[in-house]
Design an enzyme around this catalytic site. Structure first.
Site, PDB file in Angstrom:
ATOM      1  N   GLU A   8      33.106  32.861 -11.435  1.00 25.40           N
ATOM      2  CA  GLU A   8      34.267  33.291 -12.222  1.00 25.40           C
ATOM      3  C   GLU A   8      34.886  34.531 -11.603  1.00 25.40           C
ATOM      4  O   GLU A   8      34.186  35.411 -11.119  1.00 25.40           O
ATOM      5  CB  GLU A   8      33.784  33.581 -13.657  1.00 25.40           C
ATOM      6  CG  GLU A   8      34.880  33.855 -14.650  1.00 25.40           C
ATOM      7  CD  GLU A   8      34.336  34.025 -16.089  1.00 25.40           C
ATOM      8  OE1 GLU A   8      33.477  33.227 -16.527  1.00 25.40           O
ATOM      9  OE2 GLU A   8      34.770  34.979 -16.743  1.00 25.40           O
TER      10      GLU A   8
ATOM     11  N   ASP B 212      37.721  37.346 -12.814  1.00 25.24           N
ATOM     12  CA  ASP B 212      38.376  37.727 -14.075  1.00 25.24           C
ATOM     13  C   ASP B 212      39.360  38.871 -13.986  1.00 25.24           C
ATOM     14  O   ASP B 212      39.031  39.928 -13.458  1.00 25.24           O
ATOM     15  CB  ASP B 212      37.328  38.304 -15.055  1.00 25.24           C
ATOM     16  CG  ASP B 212      36.430  37.278 -15.639  1.00 25.24           C
ATOM     17  OD1 ASP B 212      36.839  36.128 -15.757  1.00 25.24           O
ATOM     18  OD2 ASP B 212      35.287  37.649 -15.976  1.00 25.24           O
TER      19      ASP B 212
ATOM     20  N   GLU C 209      41.071  40.843 -17.238  1.00 23.27           N
ATOM     21  CA  GLU C 209      41.183  40.878 -18.709  1.00 23.27           C
ATOM     22  C   GLU C 209      41.964  42.126 -19.070  1.00 23.27           C
ATOM     23  O   GLU C 209      41.657  43.213 -18.586  1.00 23.27           O
ATOM     24  CB  GLU C 209      39.798  40.942 -19.376  1.00 23.27           C
ATOM     25  CG  GLU C 209      39.084  39.625 -19.385  1.00 23.27           C
ATOM     26  CD  GLU C 209      37.786  39.653 -20.193  1.00 23.27           C
ATOM     27  OE1 GLU C 209      37.539  40.633 -20.936  1.00 23.27           O
ATOM     28  OE2 GLU C 209      37.015  38.698 -20.061  1.00 23.27           O
TER      29      GLU C 209
ATOM     30  N   THR D 278      38.175  43.977 -14.674  1.00 25.61           N
ATOM     31  CA  THR D 278      37.942  42.901 -13.697  1.00 25.61           C
ATOM     32  C   THR D 278      36.444  42.640 -13.566  1.00 25.61           C
ATOM     33  O   THR D 278      35.618  43.530 -13.820  1.00 25.61           O
ATOM     34  CB  THR D 278      38.490  43.268 -12.293  1.00 25.61           C
ATOM     35  OG1 THR D 278      37.763  44.391 -11.782  1.00 25.61           O
ATOM     36  CG2 THR D 278      39.969  43.593 -12.342  1.00 25.61           C
ATOM     37  N   ASN D 279      36.108  41.417 -13.190  1.00 23.01           N
ATOM     38  CA  ASN D 279      34.699  41.075 -12.978  1.00 23.01           C
ATOM     39  C   ASN D 279      34.624  39.893 -12.020  1.00 23.01           C
ATOM     40  O   ASN D 279      35.589  39.126 -11.892  1.00 23.01           O
ATOM     41  CB  ASN D 279      34.029  40.734 -14.322  1.00 23.01           C
ATOM     42  CG  ASN D 279      32.519  40.946 -14.317  1.00 23.01           C
ATOM     43  OD1 ASN D 279      31.926  41.247 -13.278  1.00 23.01           O
ATOM     44  ND2 ASN D 279      31.903  40.778 -15.476  1.00 23.01           N
TER      45      ASN D 279
ATOM     46  N   ARG E  20      29.606  42.963 -12.756  1.00 18.69           N
ATOM     47  CA  ARG E  20      30.268  43.621 -11.631  1.00 18.69           C
ATOM     48  C   ARG E  20      31.641  44.119 -12.079  1.00 18.69           C
ATOM     49  O   ARG E  20      32.655  43.872 -11.432  1.00 18.69           O
ATOM     50  CB  ARG E  20      30.437  42.649 -10.476  1.00 18.69           C
ATOM     51  CG  ARG E  20      29.133  42.098  -9.937  1.00 18.69           C
ATOM     52  CD  ARG E  20      29.359  41.419  -8.607  1.00 18.69           C
ATOM     53  NE  ARG E  20      28.139  40.901  -8.069  1.00 18.69           N
ATOM     54  CZ  ARG E  20      27.750  39.623  -8.154  1.00 18.69           C
ATOM     55  NH1 ARG E  20      28.513  38.729  -8.777  1.00 18.69           N
ATOM     56  NH2 ARG E  20      26.611  39.235  -7.621  1.00 18.69           N
ATOM     57  N   GLU E  21      31.653  44.852 -13.195  1.00 17.97           N
ATOM     58  CA  GLU E  21      32.929  45.263 -13.773  1.00 17.97           C
ATOM     59  C   GLU E  21      33.558  46.437 -13.027  1.00 17.97           C
ATOM     60  O   GLU E  21      32.865  47.381 -12.655  1.00 17.97           O
ATOM     61  CB  GLU E  21      32.743  45.692 -15.234  1.00 17.97           C
ATOM     62  CG  GLU E  21      32.222  44.604 -16.167  1.00 17.97           C
ATOM     63  CD  GLU E  21      30.696  44.456 -16.163  1.00 17.97           C
ATOM     64  OE1 GLU E  21      30.016  45.176 -15.378  1.00 17.97           O
ATOM     65  OE2 GLU E  21      30.182  43.640 -16.939  1.00 17.97           O
TER      66      GLU E  21
ATOM     67  N   TRP F 154      34.998  45.169 -29.631  1.00 19.68           N
ATOM     68  CA  TRP F 154      34.658  45.936 -28.418  1.00 19.68           C
ATOM     69  C   TRP F 154      35.848  46.398 -27.578  1.00 19.68           C
ATOM     70  O   TRP F 154      35.730  47.337 -26.795  1.00 19.68           O
ATOM     71  CB  TRP F 154      33.701  45.138 -27.521  1.00 19.68           C
ATOM     72  CG  TRP F 154      34.284  43.833 -27.024  1.00 19.68           C
ATOM     73  CD1 TRP F 154      34.216  42.629 -27.666  1.00 19.68           C
ATOM     74  CD2 TRP F 154      35.034  43.600 -25.827  1.00 19.68           C
ATOM     75  NE1 TRP F 154      34.888  41.667 -26.939  1.00 19.68           N
ATOM     76  CE2 TRP F 154      35.389  42.228 -25.798  1.00 19.68           C
ATOM     77  CE3 TRP F 154      35.457  44.423 -24.757  1.00 19.68           C
ATOM     78  CZ2 TRP F 154      36.137  41.664 -24.772  1.00 19.68           C
ATOM     79  CZ3 TRP F 154      36.200  43.851 -23.723  1.00 19.68           C
ATOM     80  CH2 TRP F 154      36.522  42.479 -23.743  1.00 19.68           C
TER      81      TRP F 154
ATOM     82  N   ARG G 208      22.923  52.451 -15.401  1.00 16.72           N
ATOM     83  CA  ARG G 208      22.846  51.059 -15.821  1.00 16.72           C
ATOM     84  C   ARG G 208      21.900  50.235 -14.933  1.00 16.72           C
ATOM     85  O   ARG G 208      21.431  49.184 -15.342  1.00 16.72           O
ATOM     86  CB  ARG G 208      24.259  50.490 -15.751  1.00 16.72           C
ATOM     87  CG  ARG G 208      24.383  49.075 -16.179  1.00 16.72           C
ATOM     88  CD  ARG G 208      25.850  48.715 -16.156  1.00 16.72           C
ATOM     89  NE  ARG G 208      26.045  47.297 -16.269  1.00 16.72           N
ATOM     90  CZ  ARG G 208      27.183  46.671 -16.015  1.00 16.72           C
ATOM     91  NH1 ARG G 208      28.227  47.387 -15.612  1.00 16.72           N
ATOM     92  NH2 ARG G 208      27.298  45.379 -16.144  1.00 16.72           N
TER      93      ARG G 208
END
Ligand code: NAG
Ligand code: NAG
Length: 290
Positions: A104, A106, A108, A122-123, A132-133, A198, A278
């Protein structure tokens, strides 16, 4: 008609008309290229196929998907996002394959209160794994007019661009063990939905339903440079014959790299590669590459 010999001038003229109308329509016609897939009438194709709108109200959002599946492509779309108080709404525009080990890519767009900035999230997922944002503010108001959001996806890299300015590059680092999306055909999807648990300030700002319906608009879709997947094989096209399939090995030239650095320095607000908290076991390997 069926009884006419195929050499009949009438048939010839008719097929020429069919061919020329198909050619004219290929300049991005939403009827031809997309299906509205959900939203019970909230997604609409207008202006003879030149414009598509999605809307969201309390009962439902809406969405569409491409008729084609692609295995690599340079895909452009112009979007104008939900204006005014769009807090809590998310407009997603992405490529995705199917199954539990999907790939995918992305975009958003996370809405905000009037005057507060949208976040472009984005990812990249490969084989079902994302995390992987990268997130950005934009250098313009994305609700005031249409802007072009592009994905270049070729076997070596994925480049996200906004109005021709690259904002993110995800390189093929298979040589150091990072899976790269390159075997699964993807469809284009978009949807407008409520994510006020969120989306805006981490869920603090809720959707104001008194502002509904919320509407996002799309136009000028372009997949002239792309490989369309059909019956287990892909066939690639390019818009200009001189630079045929140049896009399949395209990389960022120096000027574009400079623009990318400018965006990342001034507009990037989150980068997974800088989030060592993280990843206590260490950052993902692609983060240590140049
Ligand atoms: C909304 O605006 C606030 C205040 O400027 C900002 O902190 C936030 O990043 C913006 N975007 C989202 C999606 O929360
Ligand atoms: C681009 O940058 C590389 C090194 O960073 C340099 O060798 C090359 O000459 C540059 N190309 C142009 C067109 O400036």
């Amino acid at each position: 008609m069926a009884s006419l010999p195929s050499s009949s001038p009438l048939i010839l003229v008719l097929s020429l008309i069919v061919i020329s109308s198909l050619t004219a329509a290929s300049a991005g016609n939403f009827y031809q290229d997309f299906d509205i897939t959900w939203g019970d009438g909230r997604g609409k194709i207008l202006n003879n196929g030149e414009l598509l709108t999605l809307s969201l109200d309390k009962p439902s959002g809406s969405g569409f998907q491409s008729k084609n599946e692609y295995l690599f492509g340079k895909i452009d779309m112009q979007l104008k996002l939900v204006a005014g108080n769009s807090a809590g709404t998310v407009t997603a525009y992405y490529l995705s394959s199917k199954g539990s080990t999907w790939d995918e890519i992305d975009f958003e767009f996370l809405g905000n209160l009037s005057g507060d900035p949208y976040v472009l999230h984005t990812n990249v997922f490969s084989q079902g794994k994302g995390n992987r944002e990268q997130q950005f503010y934009l250098w313009f108001d994305p609700t005031a007019d249409f802007h072009t959001y592009s994905i270049l996806w070729n076997p070596q890299r994925i480049i996200f661009s906004v109005d021709g300015t690259p904002i993110r590059e995800f390189k093929n680092e298979e040589s150091i063990g990072v899976p790269f999306p390159k075997n699964q055909p993807m469809r284009i999807y978009s949807s407008l939905w409520n994510a006020d648990d969120w989306a805006t300030r981490g869920g603090l700002v809720k959707t104001d339903w008194s502002q509904a319906p919320f509407t996002a608009s799309y136009r000028n879709f372009n997949d002239d440079n792309a490989c369309v997947w059909s019956n287990g094989a892909s066939s690639c096209t390019s818009s200009s014959s001189s630079s045929s399939s140049e896009w399949l090995s395209q990389e960022l030239d120096n000027t574009s790299q400079e623009k990318l650095r400018w965006v990342q320095k001034n507009y990037m607000i989150y980068n997974y590669c800088s989030d060592s908290k993280r990843f206590p076991q260490g950052l993902p390997p692609e983060c240590n590459m140049p």
